[in-house]
Design a protein around this motif. Structure first.
Motif, PDB file in Angstrom:
ATOM      1  N   ASP A   1      37.321  44.567  48.675  1.00 43.02           N
ATOM      2  CA  ASP A   1      36.670  45.549  47.913  1.00 43.02           C
ATOM      3  C   ASP A   1      37.518  46.955  47.872  1.00 43.02           C
ATOM      4  O   ASP A   1      38.093  47.531  46.646  1.00 43.02           O
ATOM      5  CB  ASP A   1      35.381  45.778  48.331  1.00 43.02           C
ATOM      6  N   LEU A   2      37.894  47.162  49.003  1.00 50.64           N
ATOM      7  CA  LEU A   2      38.748  48.495  49.201  1.00 50.64           C
ATOM      8  C   LEU A   2      40.136  48.461  48.357  1.00 50.64           C
ATOM      9  O   LEU A   2      40.423  49.383  47.869  1.00 50.64           O
ATOM     10  CB  LEU A   2      38.976  48.728  50.748  1.00 50.64           C
ATOM     11  N   ALA A   3      40.599  47.047  48.896  1.00 55.82           N
ATOM     12  CA  ALA A   3      42.047  46.880  48.045  1.00 55.82           C
ATOM     13  C   ALA A   3      41.724  47.067  46.456  1.00 55.82           C
ATOM     14  O   ALA A   3      42.738  47.902  45.901  1.00 55.82           O
ATOM     15  CB  ALA A   3      42.585  45.662  48.185  1.00 55.82           C
ATOM     16  N   MET A   4      40.898  46.554  45.905  1.00 61.60           N
ATOM     17  CA  MET A   4      40.943  46.749  44.367  1.00 61.60           C
ATOM     18  C   MET A   4      40.624  47.871  44.151  1.00 61.60           C
ATOM     19  O   MET A   4      41.013  48.456  42.838  1.00 61.60           O
ATOM     20  CB  MET A   4      39.731  45.514  43.683  1.00 61.60           C
ATOM     21  N   THR A   5      40.071  48.898  44.937  1.00 54.87           N
ATOM     22  CA  THR A   5      39.597  50.218  44.267  1.00 54.87           C
ATOM     23  C   THR A   5      41.049  50.980  44.211  1.00 54.87           C
ATOM     24  O   THR A   5      40.997  52.000  43.396  1.00 54.87           O
ATOM     25  CB  THR A   5      38.827  51.141  45.180  1.00 54.87           C
ATOM     26  N   GLU A   6      41.914  50.533  44.682  1.00 57.61           N
ATOM     27  CA  GLU A   6      43.100  51.163  44.567  1.00 57.61           C
ATOM     28  C   GLU A   6      44.327  50.542  43.651  1.00 57.61           C
ATOM     29  O   GLU A   6      45.310  50.898  43.422  1.00 57.61           O
ATOM     30  CB  GLU A   6      44.083  51.041  45.958  1.00 57.61           C
ATOM     31  N   LEU A   7      43.828  49.334  42.964  1.00 56.77           N
ATOM     32  CA  LEU A   7      44.656  48.674  42.051  1.00 56.77           C
ATOM     33  C   LEU A   7      44.966  49.481  40.771  1.00 56.77           C
ATOM     34  O   LEU A   7      46.148  49.390  40.259  1.00 56.77           O
ATOM     35  CB  LEU A   7      44.141  47.086  41.845  1.00 56.77           C
ATOM     36  N   PHE A   8      43.739  49.624  40.206  1.00 53.09           N
ATOM     37  CA  PHE A   8      43.869  50.490  38.918  1.00 53.09           C
ATOM     38  C   PHE A   8      43.780  51.926  38.761  1.00 53.09           C
ATOM     39  O   PHE A   8      42.830  52.247  38.345  1.00 53.09           O
ATOM     40  CB  PHE A   8      43.156  49.673  37.711  1.00 53.09           C
ATOM     41  N   GLY A   9      44.395  52.594  39.501  1.00 58.67           N
ATOM     42  CA  GLY A   9      44.160  54.060  39.358  1.00 58.67           C
ATOM     43  C   GLY A   9      43.802  54.751  40.700  1.00 58.67           C
ATOM     44  O   GLY A   9      44.349  56.014  41.141  1.00 58.67           O
ATOM     45  N   GLY A  10      42.969  53.903  41.455  1.00 61.47           N
ATOM     46  CA  GLY A  10      42.381  54.411  42.537  1.00 61.47           C
ATOM     47  C   GLY A  10      41.208  55.310  42.482  1.00 61.47           C
ATOM     48  O   GLY A  10      40.921  55.870  41.470  1.00 61.47           O
ATOM     49  N   PHE A  11      40.348  55.749  43.681  1.00 57.73           N
ATOM     50  CA  PHE A  11      39.426  56.826  43.545  1.00 57.73           C
ATOM     51  C   PHE A  11      39.898  57.831  44.453  1.00 57.73           C
ATOM     52  O   PHE A  11      40.782  57.796  45.008  1.00 57.73           O
ATOM     53  CB  PHE A  11      38.210  56.144  44.467  1.00 57.73           C
ATOM     54  N   PRO A  12      39.252  59.168  44.460  1.00 57.69           N
ATOM     55  CA  PRO A  12      39.708  60.310  44.866  1.00 57.69           C
ATOM     56  C   PRO A  12      39.528  60.006  46.596  1.00 57.69           C
ATOM     57  O   PRO A  12      38.744  59.324  46.945  1.00 57.69           O
ATOM     58  CB  PRO A  12      38.680  61.149  44.579  1.00 57.69           C
ATOM     59  N   GLN A  13      40.311  60.739  47.376  1.00 55.96           N
ATOM     60  CA  GLN A  13      40.636  60.800  48.538  1.00 55.96           C
ATOM     61  C   GLN A  13      39.131  60.918  49.233  1.00 55.96           C
ATOM     62  O   GLN A  13      39.043  60.384  50.496  1.00 55.96           O
ATOM     63  CB  GLN A  13      41.419  61.671  49.363  1.00 55.96           C
ATOM     64  N   ALA A  14      38.410  61.958  48.945  1.00 54.39           N
ATOM     65  CA  ALA A  14      36.965  61.940  49.494  1.00 54.39           C
ATOM     66  C   ALA A  14      36.217  60.466  49.485  1.00 54.39           C
ATOM     67  O   ALA A  14      35.378  60.350  50.800  1.00 54.39           O
ATOM     68  CB  ALA A  14      36.167  62.818  48.487  1.00 54.39           C
TER      69      ALA A  14
END
Length: 295
Positions: free
Chosen positions: A228-241
Motif C-alpha cells: 500500500d505504501l509503495a503505491m502511494t508513491e507511484l503516481f505523484g505521491g502524498f505529502p511528507q506529512a
C-alpha cells in the motif's frame, strides 16, 4: 453519453427506498473522474446518494467493492458506506453514501488511519474471494508464503496478460526470471498479513470539509503493508506529512526501497496491459532493476 435510463432510474429508486426509506429521484448529476464505471449523484427530497453504473457483467465488481469498503470501515477507516447494489436489465449498479470530498486535508491523519488499517491482520495472504484492480481480475487465492502469493497471484497473472497482449518477449522473459527469483529477493523479509486497501493512489483518497481522510475504490486483500505504501508513491505521491505520521506509528523495515519497486511493478504491468503506451517500457526497466539486485 446520457444519464441513466428510465428503467435504471426506477431500479435505483426502488433499491434505495428498500434500505433507506421512500426515495424519489428528482435529479441526476454525472460525476467525472472514473475510468471504469459511470458515476452519478442521485438527489431527491433533500437527500443525496452516489451511484456507480456499468454493464450487468460488472455486478460482481460492485459486490467486491462493497465488501472491501465494509472491511476498511470495520478496521476504523472512514469510507463512503455501501447502501445497496442491484441489476436492471443490461445494467448493474452500486449506491454509496454521498460525501462532499476535497483533494486536500489532514494528511497526517490519513497516515495514522492507514497504519490502523494495516494493524488488522489475517491468518494468511490473499482474500476469501477474488476481486478487481481497475478492470482487471485480481486473484486472491490464500497462501502462507508471501513470495509464493506475489508470484502466483500478482506478478504471474500480469505477465501472462503481457504475453497475450504482446508487450514484448524480453519483458515477459525477464519478468518470469524475476518471478522465479522472488524467494531470494524476499528471503529476509517476513511481513504480517495486513489488511490492505490494495489500490491506494492519490485518486482513491479524499477529505471531508473538516480535513478528515476518506478511503474509497479499494481492492482489498491480506498482504504486506508496504505494498500500500509503495503505491502511494507511484503516481505523484502524498505529502511528507502522510509518510511521517505513518512511520511514527509503524516504521518501515530495511529494504523497503527495493520492495517498493517490486510491488509497484504489479500496478505498472496492469497499466501496460490495460492502456499500453509507455507503461511496458517502464515495467521492463523496473524488472531489470530488480534483477540487478539479485546479482
Amino acid at each position: 453519453m446520457g444519464g441513466p435510463s428510465g428503467e435504471l432510474l426506477a431500479a435505483l429508486q426502488t433499491s434505495v427506498s428498500d434500505v433507506a426509506g421512500s426515495f424519489r429521484i428528482e435529479r441526476t448529476t454525472p460525476v467525472a473522474g472514473g475510468c471504469v464505471h459511470r458515476s452519478f449523484i442521485l438527489e431527491g427530497g433533500g437527500r443525496k446518494y452516489f451511484a456507480k453504473i456499468n454493464e450487468r457483467s460488472q455486478f460482481d465488481s460492485f459486490a467486491a467493492e462493497a465488501e472491501g469498503l465494509a472491511a476498511l470501515a470495520a478496521a476504523g477507516a472512514r469510507v463512503p458506506a455501501p447502501l445497496c447494489r442491484g441489476q436492471a436489465h443490461e445494467h448493474a449498479f452500486l449506491v454509496l453514501e454521498h460525501l462532499e470530498l476535497r483533494g486536500n486535508g489532514d494528511y497526517a491523519a490519513l497516515g495514522r488511519s492507514l497504519a490502523a488499517v494495516h494493524s488488522v491482520h489475517g491468518a494468511a495472504f490473499g482474500w476469501h474471494r477474488d476481486n478487481y484492480i481497475g478492470r482487471t481480475a485480481q486473484l486472491n487465492r490464500r497462501s502462507a508464503s508471501w513470495s509464493d502469493f506475489w508470484r502466483e497471484a500478482r506478478l504471474g497473472p500480469q505477465l501472462e496478460l503481457a504475453r497475450k497482449n504482446r508487450l514484448g518477449r524480453d519483458l515477459v522473459g525477464k519478468g518470469e526470471r524475476l518471478a522465479e527469483a522472488l524467494p531470494r529477493l524476499l528471503s529476509e523479509h517476513a511481513p504480517a498479513a495486513s489488511l490492505l486497501h490494495g489500490d491506494l493512489w492519490s485518486g482513491n483518497a479524499g477529505f471531508l470539509a473538516g480535513g478528515a481522510p476518506v478511503l474509497f475504490d479499494p481492492a482489498v486483500y491480506w498482504g504486506d503493508r508496504e505494498a500500500d505504501l509503495a503505491m502511494t508513491e507511484l503516481f505523484g505521491g502524498f505529502p511528507q506529512a502522510f509518510y511521517a505520521a505513518y512511520a511514527e506509528v509503524a516504521p518501515l523495515a530495511q529494504g523497503y526501497a527495493v520492495r517498493k519497486t517490486l510491488y509497484n511493478l504489479y500496478h505498472v504491468l496492469n497499466h501496460a496491459n490495460l492502456f499500453g503506451g509507455g507503461y511496458a517500457a517502464q515495467a521492463k526497466a523496473m524488472i531489470e532493476r530488480l534483477l540487478a539486485e539479485l546479482r
